[in-house]
Design a protein around this motif. Structure first.
Motif, mmCIF file in Angstrom:
data_model
loop_
_atom_site.group_PDB
_atom_site.id
_atom_site.type_symbol
_atom_site.label_atom_id
_atom_site.label_comp_id
_atom_site.label_asym_id
_atom_site.label_seq_id
_atom_site.Cartn_x
_atom_site.Cartn_y
_atom_site.Cartn_z
ATOM 1 N N THR A 69 41.210 52.671 30.866
ATOM 2 C CA THR A 69 41.175 54.121 30.649
ATOM 3 C C THR A 69 41.536 54.924 31.887
ATOM 4 O OG1 THR A 69 39.406 53.703 29.041
ATOM 5 C CG2 THR A 69 39.821 56.001 29.656
ATOM 6 N N PHE A 70 40.793 54.724 32.987
ATOM 7 C CA PHE A 70 40.967 55.569 34.176
ATOM 8 C C PHE A 70 41.301 54.738 35.409
ATOM 9 C CE2 PHE A 70 37.706 57.954 31.637
ATOM 10 C CZ PHE A 70 38.528 59.010 31.263
ATOM 11 N N TRP A 71 42.092 55.345 36.292
ATOM 12 C CA TRP A 71 42.397 54.694 37.568
ATOM 13 C C TRP A 71 41.259 54.893 38.563
ATOM 14 C CZ3 TRP A 71 45.437 51.098 39.388
ATOM 15 C CH2 TRP A 71 45.621 50.986 40.774
ATOM 16 N N THR A 72 40.699 56.109 38.629
ATOM 17 C CA THR A 72 39.603 56.394 39.560
ATOM 18 C C THR A 72 38.392 56.939 38.819
ATOM 19 O OG1 THR A 72 40.263 58.685 39.996
ATOM 20 C CG2 THR A 72 41.259 56.975 41.376
ATOM 21 N N GLU A 73 37.261 56.854 39.458
ATOM 22 C CA GLU A 73 36.009 57.346 38.896
ATOM 23 C C GLU A 73 36.043 58.850 38.679
ATOM 24 O OE1 GLU A 73 31.708 57.455 37.984
ATOM 25 O OE2 GLU A 73 33.419 56.123 37.644
ATOM 26 N N GLU A 74 36.701 59.597 39.580
ATOM 27 C CA GLU A 74 36.709 61.062 39.509
ATOM 28 C C GLU A 74 38.020 61.627 38.950
ATOM 29 O OE1 GLU A 74 33.948 62.719 40.387
ATOM 30 O OE2 GLU A 74 32.956 60.835 40.922
ATOM 31 N N SER A 112 45.791 60.706 31.523
ATOM 32 C CA SER A 112 45.723 61.127 32.926
ATOM 33 C C SER A 112 46.015 60.004 33.916
ATOM 34 C CB SER A 112 44.326 61.682 33.218
ATOM 35 O OG SER A 112 43.331 60.685 32.947
ATOM 36 N N ASN A 113 46.020 58.762 33.449
ATOM 37 C CA ASN A 113 46.078 57.607 34.339
ATOM 38 C C ASN A 113 47.482 57.420 34.926
ATOM 39 O OD1 ASN A 113 45.888 55.019 35.536
ATOM 40 N ND2 ASN A 113 44.389 54.358 34.034
ATOM 41 N N PRO A 114 47.607 57.357 36.246
ATOM 42 C CA PRO A 114 48.939 57.205 36.867
ATOM 43 C C PRO A 114 49.623 55.891 36.544
ATOM 44 C CG PRO A 114 47.202 57.015 38.522
ATOM 45 C CD PRO A 114 46.545 57.505 37.268
ATOM 46 N N ILE A 115 48.899 54.887 36.018
ATOM 47 C CA ILE A 115 49.563 53.619 35.687
ATOM 48 C C ILE A 115 50.524 53.777 34.510
ATOM 49 C CG2 ILE A 115 47.647 52.267 36.597
ATOM 50 C CD1 ILE A 115 46.866 51.597 33.698
ATOM 51 N N LEU A 116 50.455 54.907 33.801
ATOM 52 C CA LEU A 116 51.413 55.161 32.722
ATOM 53 C C LEU A 116 52.825 55.361 33.264
ATOM 54 C CD1 LEU A 116 49.254 57.543 30.515
ATOM 55 C CD2 LEU A 116 50.030 55.243 29.881
ATOM 56 N N ASP A 132 57.091 53.672 37.522
ATOM 57 C CA ASP A 132 57.493 53.534 38.920
ATOM 58 C C ASP A 132 56.419 54.049 39.884
ATOM 59 O OD1 ASP A 132 57.712 56.183 38.233
ATOM 60 O OD2 ASP A 132 59.796 56.429 38.914
ATOM 61 N N SER A 133 55.191 54.160 39.433
ATOM 62 C CA SER A 133 54.119 54.686 40.284
ATOM 63 C C SER A 133 53.596 53.630 41.247
ATOM 64 C CB SER A 133 52.963 55.207 39.431
ATOM 65 O OG SER A 133 52.322 54.134 38.737
ATOM 66 N N ARG A 134 52.997 54.105 42.326
ATOM 67 C CA ARG A 134 52.362 53.204 43.295
ATOM 68 C C ARG A 134 51.252 52.407 42.614
ATOM 69 N NH1 ARG A 134 47.694 53.445 46.180
ATOM 70 N NH2 ARG A 134 47.253 55.515 45.315
ATOM 71 N N GLU A 135 50.523 53.052 41.710
ATOM 72 C CA GLU A 135 49.406 52.393 41.030
ATOM 73 C C GLU A 135 49.900 51.258 40.130
ATOM 74 O OE1 GLU A 135 48.191 56.454 42.280
ATOM 75 O OE2 GLU A 135 49.928 55.647 41.222
ATOM 76 N N ARG A 136 51.036 51.475 39.462
ATOM 77 C CA ARG A 136 51.588 50.398 38.628
ATOM 78 C C ARG A 136 52.019 49.222 39.508
ATOM 79 N NH1 ARG A 136 54.279 49.533 33.484
ATOM 80 N NH2 ARG A 136 53.395 51.498 32.734
ATOM 81 N N LEU A 175 49.041 47.108 40.400
ATOM 82 C CA LEU A 175 48.670 46.223 39.293
ATOM 83 C C LEU A 175 49.564 44.987 39.266
ATOM 84 C CD1 LEU A 175 47.959 48.680 36.327
ATOM 85 C CD2 LEU A 175 46.311 47.606 37.862
ATOM 86 N N ARG A 176 50.846 45.186 39.447
ATOM 87 C CA ARG A 176 51.769 44.042 39.443
ATOM 88 C C ARG A 176 51.418 43.056 40.550
ATOM 89 N NH1 ARG A 176 55.745 48.049 37.985
ATOM 90 N NH2 ARG A 176 56.288 48.360 40.176
ATOM 91 N N GLU A 177 51.052 43.580 41.705
ATOM 92 C CA GLU A 177 50.672 42.712 42.821
ATOM 93 C C GLU A 177 49.468 41.843 42.468
ATOM 94 O OE1 GLU A 177 49.951 45.357 46.027
ATOM 95 O OE2 GLU A 177 52.070 45.904 46.295
ATOM 96 N N HIS A 178 48.613 42.344 41.589
ATOM 97 C CA HIS A 178 47.408 41.611 41.180
ATOM 98 C C HIS A 178 47.614 40.842 39.873
ATOM 99 C CE1 HIS A 178 44.433 43.245 44.124
ATOM 100 N NE2 HIS A 178 45.322 44.227 44.198
ATOM 101 N N GLY A 179 48.838 40.828 39.364
ATOM 102 C CA GLY A 179 49.123 40.086 38.141
ATOM 103 C C GLY A 179 48.533 40.709 36.894
#
Length: 304
Positions: free
Chosen positions: A223-228, A274-278, A281-285, A288-292
């Motif tokens: 759901t969310f990238w960060t708590e806030e 709201s999640n930037p992983i959507l 080409d985001s840094r957050e995505r 995730l790729r780095e962590h598989g």
């Protein structure tokens, strides 16, 4: 066992109809790299014709239209939907049931006693459907014991209690009860492989962590990238945990949890607008790729 992701977004979908956050606005005007998503639901089948839906989202008509296998056309009026299993009583997981009212026979519905109670009182969907196709209720107990759903003969289901939030119309909203939310283990007797599915996951218990450790495929709360996140964007006054979700980043977040799991595939689903992983080409995505870790998308198909 076939797993078809019908919808991968959180409540409201992506873009959300009344939201002009950077993600939603960017998707509408084409200024970001992202794809639209409907509200979360998956479907399971052994033969590609008979399917068990896990949750019935408000977007179910579009999801059926986009997944021809759910309409195998064996008769003038027909559906590949053999039964529905509910993870909770949240609006974005249950209101699609109303769109199935034209069935000629009662709809087999699997849910905990708590969820069935919420759907007969606070959000009386089962009472409404009693005037149409009707419901054949099959209560399930989140005790980890196996159960089966016809016509899937080679698929073993088991449910466990999750620590999350009941919907606002539930008497358990601020008084959690076992069964308000469940995690689902699905094991194919043919392959011996197991899926653990939990689109809403507030925090880990020993039982939940053990279930995740034993899974070959994890499909969990994204759901969310960060708590806030919602607070920072001015979309809500509540942090992720208050909404019953474990954010991905930060100490104890979902990334850290998934890093210690041995699953062959780790997939985030139920992604808020709201999640930037959507953004592809985001840094957050990239993190995730780095962590598989994968990000679920509508139409994704997985073999179990």
């Amino acid at each position: 066992m076939k797993i078809h992701i019908l919808g991968s977004a959180a409540g409201g979908g992506f873009p959300q109809w009344n939201c002009n956050c950077g993600n939603c606005k960017g998707l509408r005007d084409g200024s970001i790299r992202a794809q639209a998503r409907t509200q979360s639901s998956i479907a399971l089948s052994e033969n590609g014709q008979d399917w068990v839906l896990i949750n019935a989202s408000p977007d179910i008509l579009k999801q059926i239209n986009d997944a021809p296998a759910l309409q195998p056309a064996r008769a003038v009026r027909d559906s590949g939907i053999a039964a529905v299993l509910l993870m909770d009583a949240q609006i974005d997981h249950v209101t699609g049931l109303l769109m199935l009212r034209e069935r000629s026979m009662p709809l087999p519905l699997y849910a905990t006693e708590q969820v069935l109670a919420d759907l007969s009182t606070g959000l009386p969907i089962t009472r409404v459907l009693s005037h149409y196709c009707g419901i054949s209720a099959n209560p399930i107990t989140p005790d980890g014991k196996p159960f089966f759903i016809a016509p899937l003969e080679r698929t073993v289901f088991s449910a466990i209690t999750l620590s999350s939030k009941a919907p606002p119309y539930s008497p358990h909203r601020n008084d959690p009860h076992p069964g308000d939310n469940i995690g689902l283990q699905v094991t194919s007797k043919k392959s011996g492989r197991t899926l653990f599915y939990a689109p809403g996951l507030g925090n880990l218990t020993e039982v939940v962590e053990a279930a995740m450790q034993n899974a070959d495929i994890l499909m969990v709360d994204g759901t969310f990238w960060t708590e806030e996140e919602m607070i920072a964007l001015g979309l809500s006054k509540k942090p992720a945990s208050a909404m019953g979700h474990l954010s991905q980043s930060g100490p104890g977040g979902m990334i850290e949890v998934l890093d210690r799991m041995q699953a062959q595939r780790k997939i985030l689903i139920h992604i808020n607008n709201s999640n930037p992983i959507l953004r592809e080409d985001s840094r957050e995505r990239a993190i995730l790729r780095e962590h598989g870790i994968e990000v679920a998308a509508d139409g994704m198909e997985i073999e179990l």
